[in-house]
Enzyme design. Structure first.
Site, PDB file in Angstrom:
ATOM      1  N   HIS A 306       0.853  -1.195   0.000  1.00  0.00           N
ATOM      2  CA  HIS A 306       0.000   0.000   0.000  1.00  0.00           C
ATOM      3  C   HIS A 306       0.880   1.233   0.000  1.00  0.00           C
ATOM      4  O   HIS A 306       1.949   1.227   0.603  1.00  0.00           O
ATOM      5  CB  HIS A 306      -0.902   0.010   1.246  1.00  0.00           C
ATOM      6  N   ASP A 363      -7.965  -5.369   0.280  1.00  0.00           N
ATOM      7  CA  ASP A 363      -8.444  -6.172  -0.841  1.00  0.00           C
ATOM      8  C   ASP A 363      -8.038  -7.631  -0.773  1.00  0.00           C
ATOM      9  O   ASP A 363      -8.523  -8.447  -1.548  1.00  0.00           O
ATOM     10  CB  ASP A 363      -7.924  -5.576  -2.163  1.00  0.00           C
TER      11      ASP A 363
END
Ligand code: CMC
Length: 428
Positions: A306, A363
């Site tokens: 991320h 996710d």
């Protein structure tokens, strides 16, 4: 305490730039006057070190794995709140009283239907169109239906547009799904909760009564909470940039949906599940980890890494817990879940992932749950868009209300040809 200004020297010029502090988080160097004073721009294409706006909505500490909405930790909201309450919080800044939440819920519930003519839009799409393509088109088209809520200078119109978007997004998303499977659209049923209603519009058929499963309703609501906002991510920044020109709210949200679709952003949950299915069995995990580490192989572990979190994404923690609850409630067994758990463990113990601080993000597990609930992979990003709509709308409202708001207009480092004379075609 006022901060000492930053001193920036370029050539023989030294200028002072104010350093501003937020309530928490890194300070910022206010370089708005830098170009005027020095003639130089700053260069930060991926916004690696650039705060593009001031915001009081959401705070992320990526090193510590903290996510706060209006100060409240995401874990507490996911456990104790509801999606509509989080919507109210993001839009209004405070948790609602019982009366305020009832009124808000009633307002959203009363806006769930879409203009009947909007349904004809769907027929213009091929049945095999990706539902995100349909979402981009249909949400953009809302501005052609709701003329009384497109004057962005009027706070009341902005409020109505915000409520319409939050209320109609489940209906529009469910219709996109129904269209793709060739089933009739199911009208909203305002006896149900926001999330229950969405499930019925998605999975119900006119021929049979649809009973909402409480465990699935609770899991889905929590998944919506986890996706509600995430400060200045790519799609939110897109909404702000589109809105900075004065574009109408429905067009801005359609722009956000377009950005969210990409696999590096909202499309990652679809990509993560596809990857887990491709891996198939735990014995194949080392091969995929090796591929992810190979500089010459474009493969990445989807659902890992991320831009902001250099620690475990706090949303992934809740997502993993929710996944267990759904599997228990539905008495499910899916080898993909085992692959996910073992892949996570192996990656978290691998020096490459440790050194680069790559952890599971929201996710990684969401695709496995959504698939267990019955959604096809193409719908995953649509669900993300549905939930993120409140974040987009709240951030857009915050921007429009900001007296310092200006059109977003980045500059560039030009590397093309310098001025030259046009050459006639027969002389080239
Ligand atoms: N698998 C393998 N290596 C990775 C991964 C990954 N998933 N993510 C980053 N890296 C490596 C990358 O190769 C680079 O290595 P090096 O320094 O040797 O060149 C280093 O880690 C830094 O990566 P980056 O691409 O420069 O980092 P970024 O901040 O630009 O990208 C990211 C962040 C999310 C796009 C990236 O981690 C990624 O592509 N992850 C997979 C896609 C994904 O899961 N996206 C969902 C994001 S969360 C949901 C959302 O907010 O929309």
């Amino acid at each position: 305490m006022t901060n000492a200004p930053a001193k920036i020297s370029i050539g023989d010029k030294t200028v002072e730039a104010p350093v501003r502090s937020g309530t928490i988080g890194p300070d910022v160097v206010d370089i708005r006057k830098l170009y005027g004073q020095t003639g130089a721009f700053t260069f930060d294409p991926g916004f690696m070190s650039t705060a593009a706006c001031e915001s009081g909505l959401t705070y992320i500490d990526g090193d510590e794995g903290i996510l706060l909405h209006r100060g409240y930790p995401i874990g507490q909201l996911a456990e104790q709140s509801s999606f509509l309450e989080v919507c109210y919080l993001l839009l209004n800044g405070e948790l609602p009283s019982k009366g305020e939440l009832d009124t808000f819920t009633r307002t959203i519930t009363r806006h769930t239907m879409v203009h009947e003519q909007l349904s004809t839009f769907y027929r213009g799409f091929r049945r095999d169109a990706h539902p995100m393509a349909i979402m981009c088109g249909v949400v953009g088209a809302l501005s052609a239906f709701y003329h009384d809520s497109t004057d962005i200078a009027d706070p009341e119109q902005r409020r109505i547009a915000s409520h319409r978007l939050i209320a109609k997004m489940p209906t529009i998303a469910a219709m996109a799904y129904k269209y793709s499977v060739g089933q009739p659209f199911v009208y909203p049923d305002n006896k149900l909760s926001y999330t229950g209603n969405f499930l019925k519009m998605t999975f119900g058929v006119p021929a049979e009564e649809y009973v909402v499963h409480p465990a699935i309703e609770a899991a889905m609501d929590r998944i919506f909470i986890l996706h509600a906002d995430h400060e200045q991510n790519a799609s939110t920044s897109t909404v702000r940039l589109a809105g900075s020109s004065g574009a109408n709210p429905f067009a801005c949200i359609a722009a956000g949906i377009a950005c969210l679709w990409g696999p590096a952003h909202g499309g990652a949950n679809e990509a993560a599940l596809n990857m887990l299915r491709e891996i198939g069995t735990p014995d194949r995990i080392p091969h995929y980890i090796a591929r992810a580490k190979d500089k010459n192989d474009p493969f990445r572990l989807m659902g890992f890494g991320h831009r902001v979190y250099k620690n475990y994404d706090p949303r992934a923690t809740v997502m993993q817990q929710t996944l267990r609850e759904v599997f228990d409630a539905l008495k499910l067994k899916d080898p993909v879940f085992d692959v996910a758990l073992q892949l996570e463990e192996m990656a978290l113990n691998d020096p490459y992932f440790i050194e680069k601080k790559l952890f599971p993000n929201v996710d990684f597990y969401s695709g496995v749950i959504l698939s267990a609930i019955g959604f096809p992979t193409e719908m995953f990003t649509v669900l993300f868009a549905l939930a993120r709509t409140v974040g987009w709308v709240a951030q857009w409202n915050e921007m429009i209300s900001d007296p310092e708001q200006k059109i977003g207009r980045p500059r560039q480092l030009y590397t093309g040809p310098v001025q030259r004379d046009y050459v006639a075609i027969d002389k080239r």
